[in-house]
Scaffold this motif. Structure first.
Motif, short mmCIF file in Angstrom:
data_model
loop_
_atom_site.label_atom_id
_atom_site.label_comp_id
_atom_site.label_asym_id
_atom_site.label_seq_id
_atom_site.Cartn_x
_atom_site.Cartn_y
_atom_site.Cartn_z
N GLU A 49 0.99 -1.21 -0.16
CA GLU A 49 0.04 0.03 0.10
C GLU A 49 0.98 1.37 0.12
O GLU A 49 2.16 1.09 0.30
CB GLU A 49 -0.84 0.10 1.09
CG GLU A 49 -0.32 -0.08 2.47
CD GLU A 49 -1.33 -0.12 3.69
OE1 GLU A 49 -2.48 -0.30 3.63
OE2 GLU A 49 -0.98 -0.13 4.87
N SER A 51 1.44 5.79 0.26
CA SER A 51 0.85 6.96 1.01
C SER A 51 1.50 8.34 0.27
O SER A 51 2.67 8.37 0.21
CB SER A 51 0.95 7.15 2.41
OG SER A 51 0.50 8.27 2.84
N TRP A 59 -2.75 6.13 4.08
CA TRP A 59 -2.58 4.95 3.52
C TRP A 59 -3.64 4.40 2.72
O TRP A 59 -4.78 4.42 3.21
CB TRP A 59 -1.95 3.67 4.63
CG TRP A 59 -0.85 4.11 5.13
CD1 TRP A 59 -0.43 4.75 6.11
CD2 TRP A 59 0.70 3.96 4.24
NE1 TRP A 59 0.90 4.91 6.35
CE2 TRP A 59 1.68 4.49 5.33
CE3 TRP A 59 1.01 3.47 3.35
CZ2 TRP A 59 2.96 4.52 4.83
CZ3 TRP A 59 2.59 3.50 2.88
CH2 TRP A 59 3.36 3.91 3.77
N GLU A 61 -5.00 1.71 -1.07
CA GLU A 61 -4.73 1.03 -2.37
C GLU A 61 -4.49 1.84 -3.52
O GLU A 61 -5.72 2.89 -3.72
CB GLU A 61 -5.98 0.01 -2.48
CG GLU A 61 -5.98 -1.16 -1.14
CD GLU A 61 -4.67 -1.86 -1.27
OE1 GLU A 61 -4.27 -2.31 -2.11
OE2 GLU A 61 -4.44 -2.15 -0.12
N HIS A 62 -3.63 1.52 -4.34
CA HIS A 62 -3.49 2.13 -5.32
C HIS A 62 -3.16 1.33 -6.59
O HIS A 62 -1.82 1.41 -7.28
CB HIS A 62 -2.42 3.44 -5.49
CG HIS A 62 -2.99 4.39 -4.29
ND1 HIS A 62 -2.11 4.48 -3.13
CD2 HIS A 62 -3.71 5.33 -4.12
CE1 HIS A 62 -2.47 5.14 -2.33
NE2 HIS A 62 -3.75 5.91 -2.81
N GLY A 67 -2.87 5.68 -10.18
CA GLY A 67 -2.17 5.68 -8.69
C GLY A 67 -2.49 6.80 -7.96
O GLY A 67 -3.41 7.68 -8.34
N ALA A 68 -1.67 6.95 -7.05
CA ALA A 68 -1.92 8.09 -6.15
C ALA A 68 -1.43 9.30 -6.57
O ALA A 68 -0.49 9.28 -7.42
CB ALA A 68 -1.13 7.77 -4.73
N VAL A 192 3.60 8.17 -14.74
CA VAL A 192 3.12 7.27 -13.95
C VAL A 192 3.99 6.24 -13.79
O VAL A 192 4.52 5.52 -14.43
CB VAL A 192 1.70 6.54 -14.59
CG1 VAL A 192 0.98 5.31 -13.74
CG2 VAL A 192 0.68 7.56 -14.74
N GLU A 194 5.46 2.73 -11.40
CA GLU A 194 5.02 1.46 -10.50
C GLU A 194 5.91 1.05 -9.70
O GLU A 194 7.10 0.84 -9.71
CB GLU A 194 4.84 0.39 -11.55
CG GLU A 194 4.27 -1.12 -10.92
CD GLU A 194 4.05 -2.13 -11.96
OE1 GLU A 194 3.54 -3.07 -11.27
OE2 GLU A 194 4.39 -1.85 -12.97
#
Length: 200
Positions: A49, A51, A59, A61-62, A67-68, A192, A194
């Motif tokens: 997870e 933040s 915190w 889920e992304h 995503g975040a 983006v 990962e």
């Protein structure tokens, strides 16, 4: 008379032998017993997870792009000029249900927009006490970099430990983005990234 007596003795001995044979077969009966064993196999849990707020809050889920949303230093992030550099911290950890440690690899998922070729970036792993600013290049460990939002050069991976009934310790990460000299006025760009965790 002697022959008949001998025949009777032989018949008596044979009859006794048959009885003895039957008795021996009965005493050779085997005992049977069995032992069984079973194993139950339950899969562990594994979940990363993130933040964009801090190591202590925010915190969630992304699990899919985009995503975040990273919070880059302001006011520059929304008003870049050529050669400006902006910074954004991010944290990742294994959640409280995870039962295995992990190795995390950082990669560029995509870079889009009119200025995608005019933004370079670098991603560093930092100690929690270190600031996400220009000092990250000397205090941190380079995870990934690119001369544009369409390019990437892999650096190091990092490890995360799972907790026992609680979330594991968070890893702080610092994103650094720099506008190039060819920055298109008014053009936007989105990167983006990962963080792929593999259990170990």
């Amino acid at each position: 008379m002697t022959t008949t007596a001998n025949q009777r003795k032989v018949l008596a001995i044979l009859a006794g032998g048959l009885v003895l044979g039957i008795g021996t077969a009965v005493t050779l009966a085997a005992w049977n017993d069995s032992e069984f064993a079973n194993g139950t196999f339950t899969a562990g849990a594994f979940n990363l997870e993130g933040s964009a707020t801090s190591a202590a809050a925010g915190w969630g889920e992304h699990a899919a792009a985009p995503g975040a949303a990273l919070t880059f230093t302001l006011p520059l992030a929304g008003n870049l000029s050529p050669t400006d550099t902006v910074y954004a911290p991010f944290w990742v950890r294994l959640d409280s249900t995870t039962t295995s440690d992990a190795t995390v690899t950082t990669s560029l998922e995509s870079g889009t927009g009119a200025n995608a070729t005019n933004i370079s970036y670098a991603v560093y792993a930092l100690d929690e006490a270190d600031a996400c600013d220009g000092s990250a290049t000397t205090n941190g460990t380079l995870l990934l970099s690119g001369s544009t939002l369409s390019a990437s050069t892999a650096g190091a991976t990092f490890d995360l430990a799972h907790g026992t009934g609680v979330a594991g310790a968070a890893q702080k990460v610092c994103f650094i983005a720099t506008a190039g000299a060819g920055l298109t006025e008014g053009g936007a760009a989105t990167g983006v990234w990962e963080f792929a965790a593999e259990s170990n």
